[in-house]
Design a protein around this motif. Structure first.
Motif, PDB file in Angstrom:
ATOM      1  N   GLY A  32      42.407  41.976  33.981  1.00 44.35           N
ATOM      2  CA  GLY A  32      42.531  40.804  35.052  1.00 44.35           C
ATOM      3  C   GLY A  32      43.585  39.852  34.254  1.00 44.35           C
ATOM      4  O   GLY A  32      43.813  39.609  33.205  1.00 44.35           O
ATOM      5  N   THR A  33      43.976  39.673  35.066  1.00 41.75           N
ATOM      6  CA  THR A  33      45.332  38.524  34.349  1.00 41.75           C
ATOM      7  C   THR A  33      45.336  37.210  34.552  1.00 41.75           C
ATOM      8  O   THR A  33      43.799  37.519  34.884  1.00 41.75           O
ATOM      9  CB  THR A  33      46.465  38.745  35.591  1.00 41.75           C
ATOM     10  N   PHE A 164      49.789  42.805  33.968  1.00 39.84           N
ATOM     11  CA  PHE A 164      50.847  43.869  35.129  1.00 39.84           C
ATOM     12  C   PHE A 164      49.307  42.881  36.432  1.00 39.84           C
ATOM     13  O   PHE A 164      48.603  43.100  36.644  1.00 39.84           O
ATOM     14  CB  PHE A 164      50.214  44.829  35.243  1.00 39.84           C
ATOM     15  N   THR A 165      50.270  43.270  37.836  1.00 38.77           N
ATOM     16  CA  THR A 165      49.518  42.409  38.731  1.00 38.77           C
ATOM     17  C   THR A 165      49.467  43.673  39.752  1.00 38.77           C
ATOM     18  O   THR A 165      49.097  43.677  39.875  1.00 38.77           O
ATOM     19  CB  THR A 165      50.355  41.754  39.299  1.00 38.77           C
ATOM     20  N   ASP A 166      50.021  44.537  39.001  1.00 41.75           N
ATOM     21  CA  ASP A 166      49.833  45.914  40.037  1.00 41.75           C
ATOM     22  C   ASP A 166      48.578  46.585  39.344  1.00 41.75           C
ATOM     23  O   ASP A 166      48.487  47.251  37.840  1.00 41.75           O
ATOM     24  CB  ASP A 166      51.044  46.755  39.992  1.00 41.75           C
ATOM     25  N   PRO A 167      47.369  46.393  39.716  1.00 39.61           N
ATOM     26  CA  PRO A 167      46.421  47.459  39.279  1.00 39.61           C
ATOM     27  C   PRO A 167      46.770  48.948  38.656  1.00 39.61           C
ATOM     28  O   PRO A 167      46.020  49.784  37.379  1.00 39.61           O
ATOM     29  CB  PRO A 167      44.851  47.908  40.336  1.00 39.61           C
ATOM     30  N   ALA A 168      47.619  49.506  39.300  1.00 41.26           N
ATOM     31  CA  ALA A 168      47.533  51.048  38.449  1.00 41.26           C
ATOM     32  C   ALA A 168      48.519  50.918  37.241  1.00 41.26           C
ATOM     33  O   ALA A 168      48.779  52.056  36.915  1.00 41.26           O
ATOM     34  CB  ALA A 168      48.817  51.995  40.124  1.00 41.26           C
ATOM     35  N   SER A 185      41.393  40.192  40.855  1.00 38.19           N
ATOM     36  CA  SER A 185      43.149  39.961  40.924  1.00 38.19           C
ATOM     37  C   SER A 185      42.997  38.941  41.328  1.00 38.19           C
ATOM     38  O   SER A 185      41.554  38.182  42.095  1.00 38.19           O
ATOM     39  CB  SER A 185      43.167  40.911  41.607  1.00 38.19           C
ATOM     40  N   ILE A 186      43.881  37.840  41.600  1.00 44.31           N
ATOM     41  CA  ILE A 186      43.989  36.420  42.520  1.00 44.31           C
ATOM     42  C   ILE A 186      45.689  37.076  43.653  1.00 44.31           C
ATOM     43  O   ILE A 186      45.853  37.059  43.356  1.00 44.31           O
ATOM     44  CB  ILE A 186      43.909  35.594  41.264  1.00 44.31           C
ATOM     45  N   GLU A 187      45.339  36.290  44.572  1.00 44.85           N
ATOM     46  CA  GLU A 187      46.892  36.433  44.833  1.00 44.85           C
ATOM     47  C   GLU A 187      46.508  35.139  46.114  1.00 44.85           C
ATOM     48  O   GLU A 187      45.614  34.883  46.860  1.00 44.85           O
ATOM     49  CB  GLU A 187      47.034  37.876  46.039  1.00 44.85           C
ATOM     50  N   PRO A 188      47.570  34.790  46.766  1.00 43.92           N
ATOM     51  CA  PRO A 188      47.597  33.952  47.181  1.00 43.92           C
ATOM     52  C   PRO A 188      48.084  34.098  48.791  1.00 43.92           C
ATOM     53  O   PRO A 188      48.719  34.977  49.270  1.00 43.92           O
ATOM     54  CB  PRO A 188      49.254  33.040  47.328  1.00 43.92           C
TER      55      PRO A 188
END
Length: 248
Positions: A32-33, A164-168, A185-188
């Motif tokens: 993860g980031t 990378f924020t894109d797992p792919a 992952s974490i997202e607003p």
């Protein structure tokens, strides 16, 4: 068939996602980031093992100093210093290169310290790509690292930092070697943030598919909320019915 030997993480909700736990001896990569909760998950895995399941553990630190980790863990009610005092935990501050080299040596001081307390679990914080010193394939280097952990029968969690924020786009050579992969992952979301966890691979072991939300709670640790899914047979039936309906 014999019952699988599963290691319970002790993390609230996670063992339900893992259908009982992680197969003993597995190398679990937590990817993860920055800020997704990798260190918290790994430290709790070792803490719960030492505190609840009589499985001493080792925490290997590359960037966070032990005193800072002890302070941060106290916010969750985890007394790491006391576990060290009674011989259920060992914290080791080193470099990534030395960690890799240590696990490849039969007479490794690090592994000797783990054996001294009867360690069954290990967490490595802040792992990045593990290139060989001669510029070789990092998959080969990680394979050697994994062999060292398997040799000592340690159930391991290794936190892999992704940019990378894109797992792919975040696929790393280490992912092909690891037995189990947990991606955070974490997202607003409006004025808050949504944390999610997905088990994307676990050799020889079933688990709950999909992304599961989780929270990091002061005074407790992680709390995972398993995504509710219809049984696979029912899912196939619903898809077939939907296709039949849309084609009519």
């Amino acid at each position: 068939m014999p019952e699988p030997d599963l290691v319970k993480t002790g993390i609230k909700g996670l063992d339900e996602v893992l259908f009982g736990g992680i197969p003993r001896g597995n190398i679990t990569l937590v990817a993860g980031t920055t800020g997704t909760g990798k260190t918290t998950l790994g430290v709790e895995f070792v803490y719960r093992g030492a505190r609840q399941f009589n499985e001493p553990g080792v925490i290997v630190l590359f960037e966070v100093a032990p005193d800072k980790l002890i302070r941060d863990a106290a916010l969750f009610g985890w007394d790491l210093r006391e576990l060290e005092r009674v011989g259920r935990l060992k914290m080791i501050f080193t470099t990534r290169q030395l960690f890799q080299q240590e696990l490849q040596r039969a007479d490794s001081p690090l592994l000797a310290e783990a054996a001294e307390i009867g360690a069954r679990r290990i967490f490595g914080e802040g792992l990045v790509r593990v290139p060989e010193s001669n510029g070789g394939d990092s998959r080969d280097a990680f394979h050697l690292l994994a062999e060292g952990l398997h040799r000592e029968n340690l159930t391991a969690m290794l936190a892999l930092e992704s940019t990378f924020t894109d797992p792919a786009a975040a696929r790393a050579p280490e992912e092909f070697v690891a037995d189990t992969i947990v991606r955070l992952s974490i997202e607003p979301v409006q004025r808050a943030v949504l944390r999610s966890l997905e088990v994307v691979k676990s050799r020889g072991h079933e688990y709950a598919l999909g992304r599961h939300t989780f929270r990091i709670i002061n005074g407790q640790g992680l709390e995972v909320y398993r995504r509710v899914q219809a049984p696979r047979g029912l899912q196939r039936g619903l898809r077939q019915a939907f296709r039949a309906w849309t084609s009519s």
